[in-house]
Design an enzyme around this catalytic site. Sequence first.
Site, PDB file in Angstrom:
ATOM      1  N   SER A 159       7.672 -20.733  -3.761  1.00 37.16           N
ATOM      2  CA  SER A 159       7.534 -19.926  -3.953  1.00 37.16           C
ATOM      3  C   SER A 159       6.505 -18.943  -3.680  1.00 37.16           C
ATOM      4  O   SER A 159       6.043 -19.357  -3.154  1.00 37.16           O
ATOM      5  CB  SER A 159       7.801 -19.946  -5.798  1.00 37.16           C
ATOM      6  OG  SER A 159       7.224 -19.004  -6.541  1.00 37.16           O
ATOM      7  N   TYR A 185       0.538 -23.807 -11.024  1.00 35.14           N
ATOM      8  CA  TYR A 185       2.240 -23.556 -10.229  1.00 35.14           C
ATOM      9  C   TYR A 185       2.242 -22.985  -9.309  1.00 35.14           C
ATOM     10  O   TYR A 185       2.955 -23.534  -8.387  1.00 35.14           O
ATOM     11  CB  TYR A 185       2.843 -22.321 -11.447  1.00 35.14           C
ATOM     12  CG  TYR A 185       4.051 -22.015 -10.448  1.00 35.14           C
ATOM     13  CD1 TYR A 185       5.015 -22.784 -10.393  1.00 35.14           C
ATOM     14  CD2 TYR A 185       4.645 -20.863  -9.833  1.00 35.14           C
ATOM     15  CE1 TYR A 185       6.591 -22.358 -10.606  1.00 35.14           C
ATOM     16  CE2 TYR A 185       5.998 -20.607  -9.464  1.00 35.14           C
ATOM     17  CZ  TYR A 185       6.822 -21.382  -9.883  1.00 35.14           C
ATOM     18  OH  TYR A 185       8.121 -21.022  -9.233  1.00 35.14           O
TER      19      TYR A 185
END
Length: 320
Positions: A159, A185
């Site tokens: 990501s 994350y």
Amino acid sequence: MTQQAPLPSGYGMRSTASDVIAGISLSGKTALVTGGYSGLGLATVKALERAGARVMVGARRPDAAAADLKGIAGVTIVPLDLSDPVSIDGFAATISTQSGKIDILINNAAIMANAVTRDTRGYESQFATNHLGHFQMTARLWPLLKAAGAGARVVVLSSIGHRGGGVDFEDINFERRPYQKWLAYAQAKSANALFAVHLDTLGAPHDIRAFAVHPGGIATPLQRHLTMEEQVAMGWYDADGNVHPGFKSIEQGAATSVWCATSPLLHDKGGLYCEDCDVAAMWVEGMNINTGVRSHAIDAETAARLWTLSESMTGICFRN
């Protein structure tokens, strides 16, 4: 590892999974997609199946997967909880009884920005699920990837969130620093990209190539841990609930994974971070912050260090 620079591919951010796989036959190929029953995973499964592949889906919620995949021929659902080492081993054992090879492995499933939770080993959940779970699973399926022969590919969903920080080798599990869900994350998504780097190093002699993917901004169930207020504050939606115009559709979001899994342009290439259906550029100061790959996510020495740590944390080594 191939040079990290756009090819160019001829595709872009608005290309769809159907666009990039047009004219490609996957007849006789076996693909495996984790989380392949919702969001990007479902669109990925549909594209691969339409091209003729037999597709196996790892599903944390098999009943939901059966409902979501109903009517799609050639799909097999196998229970898989990436946060549970026992489930991962059972999943791999089942896959091994049902297929003698895996030509395409897409590590798609993920969690994002959840409140602090830990697995049974005490590992922080985003790192444990997104990285360690796929690390263990890929290790268990490694013989099937080698059995596929020339041209097997592994696609790891990373990501643009990786830009928020790399792997903190001194405190991966947030035992000494305060837990921050976005920092966790970022660490997990950096780990995903680094996993592809070192996996490609090990796989290249067997003609197994690995790629990391940033799918783009897309409204999917991945955002289930975020309130609408948070998403409005981040600019993902406006005050009326309209999604940001720069977001992709689900079909567009699945395109880069499908392109990495199937494009002939990537023959003899690997270890690359890709976005918008092309190899991403190295990010440099002055570039749009939402594009490009940061150097910490593709550094070969860091990737090797993470690999060694992952073997230690899972107790599993790849048999190369």
